[in-house]
Scaffold this motif. Structure first.
Motif, PDB file in Angstrom:
ATOM      1  N   PHE A  15       0.844  -1.197   0.000  1.00 24.34           N
ATOM      2  CA  PHE A  15       0.000   0.000   0.000  1.00 24.34           C
ATOM      3  C   PHE A  15       0.873   1.238   0.000  1.00 24.34           C
ATOM      4  O   PHE A  15       1.781   1.371   0.820  1.00 24.34           O
ATOM      5  CB  PHE A  15      -0.900   0.025   1.234  1.00 24.34           C
ATOM      6  N   LYS A  23      -3.901   3.329   5.006  1.00 26.53           N
ATOM      7  CA  LYS A  23      -3.083   2.207   4.514  1.00 26.53           C
ATOM      8  C   LYS A  23      -2.964   1.082   5.545  1.00 26.53           C
ATOM      9  O   LYS A  23      -3.057  -0.092   5.214  1.00 26.53           O
ATOM     10  CB  LYS A  23      -1.673   2.699   4.131  1.00 26.53           C
ATOM     11  N   ILE A  26      -6.636  -0.574   6.218  1.00 32.10           N
ATOM     12  CA  ILE A  26      -7.107  -1.428   5.120  1.00 32.10           C
ATOM     13  C   ILE A  26      -6.109  -2.562   4.883  1.00 32.10           C
ATOM     14  O   ILE A  26      -6.504  -3.702   4.610  1.00 32.10           O
ATOM     15  CB  ILE A  26      -7.322  -0.596   3.826  1.00 32.10           C
ATOM     16  N   LEU A  30      -7.011  -6.384   4.678  1.00 29.27           N
ATOM     17  CA  LEU A  30      -6.771  -7.118   3.421  1.00 29.27           C
ATOM     18  C   LEU A  30      -5.918  -8.366   3.697  1.00 29.27           C
ATOM     19  O   LEU A  30      -6.175  -9.446   3.153  1.00 29.27           O
ATOM     20  CB  LEU A  30      -6.070  -6.216   2.397  1.00 29.27           C
ATOM     21  N   SER A  85       2.177  -2.130   4.482  1.00 31.94           N
ATOM     22  CA  SER A  85       1.760  -0.739   4.365  1.00 31.94           C
ATOM     23  C   SER A  85       2.988   0.140   4.548  1.00 31.94           C
ATOM     24  O   SER A  85       3.798  -0.083   5.451  1.00 31.94           O
ATOM     25  CB  SER A  85       0.624  -0.453   5.359  1.00 31.94           C
ATOM     26  N   ILE A 107      -0.704  -0.877  -4.519  1.00 28.50           N
ATOM     27  CA  ILE A 107      -2.039  -0.271  -4.472  1.00 28.50           C
ATOM     28  C   ILE A 107      -1.911   1.144  -3.921  1.00 28.50           C
ATOM     29  O   ILE A 107      -1.427   1.339  -2.808  1.00 28.50           O
ATOM     30  CB  ILE A 107      -2.992  -1.077  -3.554  1.00 28.50           C
ATOM     31  N   LEU A 109      -3.733   3.893  -2.316  1.00 24.84           N
ATOM     32  CA  LEU A 109      -4.971   4.197  -1.612  1.00 24.84           C
ATOM     33  C   LEU A 109      -5.086   5.726  -1.586  1.00 24.84           C
ATOM     34  O   LEU A 109      -4.184   6.416  -1.076  1.00 24.84           O
ATOM     35  CB  LEU A 109      -4.888   3.599  -0.201  1.00 24.84           C
ATOM     36  N   VAL A 156      -7.154   2.740  -5.568  1.00 18.56           N
ATOM     37  CA  VAL A 156      -8.429   2.544  -4.872  1.00 18.56           C
ATOM     38  C   VAL A 156      -8.764   3.825  -4.115  1.00 18.56           C
ATOM     39  O   VAL A 156      -7.916   4.375  -3.416  1.00 18.56           O
ATOM     40  CB  VAL A 156      -8.342   1.359  -3.865  1.00 18.56           C
ATOM     41  N   SER A 158     -10.382   5.581  -1.123  1.00 11.91           N
ATOM     42  CA  SER A 158     -10.787   5.288   0.250  1.00 11.91           C
ATOM     43  C   SER A 158     -12.041   6.108   0.561  1.00 11.91           C
ATOM     44  O   SER A 158     -12.100   7.283   0.221  1.00 11.91           O
ATOM     45  CB  SER A 158      -9.626   5.700   1.156  1.00 11.91           C
ATOM     46  N   THR A 166     -14.151   0.206   1.904  1.00 12.91           N
ATOM     47  CA  THR A 166     -12.892   0.394   1.173  1.00 12.91           C
ATOM     48  C   THR A 166     -12.207  -0.958   0.955  1.00 12.91           C
ATOM     49  O   THR A 166     -11.600  -1.201  -0.100  1.00 12.91           O
ATOM     50  CB  THR A 166     -11.965   1.378   1.926  1.00 12.91           C
ATOM     51  N   ARG A 169     -13.766  -2.612  -2.004  1.00  9.27           N
ATOM     52  CA  ARG A 169     -13.280  -1.976  -3.243  1.00  9.27           C
ATOM     53  C   ARG A 169     -11.886  -2.478  -3.589  1.00  9.27           C
ATOM     54  O   ARG A 169     -11.548  -2.679  -4.756  1.00  9.27           O
ATOM     55  CB  ARG A 169     -13.172  -0.464  -3.048  1.00  9.27           C
ATOM     56  N   THR A 170     -11.080  -2.655  -2.558  1.00 14.04           N
ATOM     57  CA  THR A 170      -9.704  -3.112  -2.769  1.00 14.04           C
ATOM     58  C   THR A 170      -9.699  -4.541  -3.299  1.00 14.04           C
ATOM     59  O   THR A 170      -8.976  -4.871  -4.244  1.00 14.04           O
ATOM     60  CB  THR A 170      -8.909  -3.013  -1.451  1.00 14.04           C
TER      61      THR A 170
END
Ligand code: S3P
Length: 194
Positions: A15, A23, A26, A30, A85, A107, A109, A156, A158, A166, A169-170
């Motif tokens: 992230f 970060k 999420i 994740l 992260s 990713i 964010l 993505v 947030s 979120t 979505r990720t």
């Protein structure tokens, strides 16, 4: 409807993004969903230094912090797949960016300025925001860093709401990335018969 399709990720998921986008929050969720370990680069830097990030900035300055940040992140990227992260400025380092690009799925964010302000206002442990006008500072950082975050594999947005939104979505963005044939993700491997 949440995307519950199992994903098998064979690369570290990193992230990136500005302070306050979520970060860590999420990333942790994740990791749980992907059944991978979660690692927070800032906590690893603090552990390696034996002091907090504000203390590193205060005692040694930002340049010293960035060098430690690069060393720690390059080391972490050599570890088996996990969710990582990174601090908002990690991608300023070209070597870190190159290594993320080669070895990880990145990713970005992203959150709007109001949401970032709302989130960063809850804590005062971010040295770069200990200024008279943190909002203006964040705006400057957006201008400076967005082109670099934009190099991420996936973006993505947030949302201001439960982290699960979120997170979904990720997951959906990762699945779409896998469908595009992305190296390192398999959206079907663990799809088993009931
Ligand atoms: C920084 C972001 C912070 C932390 C340090 C510097 C930055 O991490 O690494 O205060 O340069 O944007 P978070 O993005 O997790 O707040």
């Amino acid at each position: 409807m949440p995307d519950q399709q199992p994903l098998r990720v064979a690369k570290t998921v990193v992230f990136v993004g500005l302070m306050g986008v979520g970060k860590t929050c999420i990333g942790r969720r994740l990791a749980h969903r992907l059944d991978l370990p979660f690692v927070d680069a800032d906590r690893e830097i603090e552990e390696a230094a034996g002091c907090t990030i504000p203390e590193i900035f205060e005692r040694h300055g930002e340049k010293y912090f960035r060098e430690g940040e690069r060393r720690v992140i390059l080391r972490l990227l050599d570890n088996p797949p996990h969710v990582l992260s990174t601090g908002g400025g990690a991608i300023l380092d070209p070597q870190t960016r190159a290594r993320i690009h080669e070895h990880a799925i990145s990713i970005w964010l992203r959150a709007d300025l109001d949401l970032m302000m709302k989130r960063v206002s809850r804590r005062n442990d971010r040295p770069l925001l200990q200024v008279a006008d943190p909002r203006a500072r964040l705006q400057e950082l957006m201008t400076e860093r967005y082109p670099l975050y934009g190099e991420a594999d996936i973006t993505v947005d947030s949302v201001d709401g439960p982290p699960e939104v979120t997170l979904e979505r990720t997951m959906a963005a990762l699945a779409a990335h896998a469908r595009r044939g992305a190296d390192g993700i398999d959206a079907t491997a663990r799809r088993t018969a009931p």
